[in-house]
Design a protein around this motif. Structure first.
Motif: not given
Length: 248
Positions: A57-72
């Motif tokens: 199980v791994v955490g999926v994160t999304v990165t934008t210029p505004g930062g990185t999301s919490n993992p799902v």
């Protein structure tokens, strides 16, 4: 931030859709510490990406210029392993149920019989059932099972066509039975039973077109001869005559 699907093959290659907010300027999607490929900004609320290889199980994160999301969480699933089919042959028309046993079957979503697909019912991680689809032609076909973890091959299922009867020779014999009879026709190599007037007869398969049978005792007169295989029954009407012996 939901992700769909939330599981995929350990080998990677699963196309996932990530839903959230402020996603229009996504620069990276990570599965654990691995970068996803083919990241596409669909809308400000949706991004698609293809998972890299991984395990557990791994955490999926999304990165934008505004930062990185919490993992799902995303669950990596290994390929299925099939250990057996409870039925390895059946009628060309399909419709019969086959139980497939093995491991890693809880996410099974397709079973292919020679390229003809069927949707299975998951009973447990070790068991699925599936209604066999109609076959293209009689004969053996490969069987594969597809899960979130991949596709596993290795089994064979044989489609059988219904039998036919062309001749019954000789066509008469004593009511006491015991007459050796040759039955010719088609699709006789998978014969399960032979009857004379509804009475079972011992038989041997000589070839796909020939059976040898011995008549059981029967009442005087004409009777039907029937040959049955997993696909159906062929009936030769009034094909054998029981003849009473002479009396003094």
């Amino acid at each position: 931030m939901p992700i769909s699907p939330n599981q995929g093959s350990t080998g990677g290659g699963t196309l996932v859709t990530i839903t959230g907010t402020n996603l229009s300027n996504t620069t990276a999607v990570r599965f654990g510490n691995k970068l996803a490929t083919n990241v596409t900004n669909v809308s400000p609320t949706q991004v698609t990406a293809v998972s890299p290889s991984g395990t557990g199980v791994v955490g999926v994160t999304v990165t934008t210029p505004g930062g990185t999301s919490n993992p799902v969480p995303f669950f990596y699933v290994g390929p299925p392993f099939k250990s057996g089919l409870d039925v390895t042959s059946g009628p060309l028309a399909g419709g019969n149920t086959v139980t497939i046993s093995g491991t890693g079957l809880s996410t099974a979503n397709n079973v292919s019989f020679g390229g003809v697909n069927a949707v299975p019912t998951v009973v447990s991680d070790s068991t699925i059932t599936v209604t066999v689809p109609a076959g293209v032609a009689p004969g053996p076909v490969p069987v594969s099972v597809t899960t979130a973890g991949g596709t596993n091959n290795g089994f064979t299922y044989t489609y059988i066509d219904s039998p036919t009867i062309v001749s019954v020779v000789p066509s008469s014999g004593p009511t006491s039975g015991g007459t050796a009879v040759t039955i010719t026709g088609t699709n006789l190599d998978s014969t399960e039973s032979v009857t004379f007037g509804g009475n079972p007869a011992p038989f041997s398969v000589i070839s796909p077109t020939t059976l040898s049978a011995v008549t059981p005792p029967g009442a005087e007169g004409l009777v039907d001869v029937e040959v049955t295989n997993p696909a159906g029954t062929a009936t030769a009407t009034d094909a054998f005559e029981y003849v009473a012996g002479p009396g003094i």
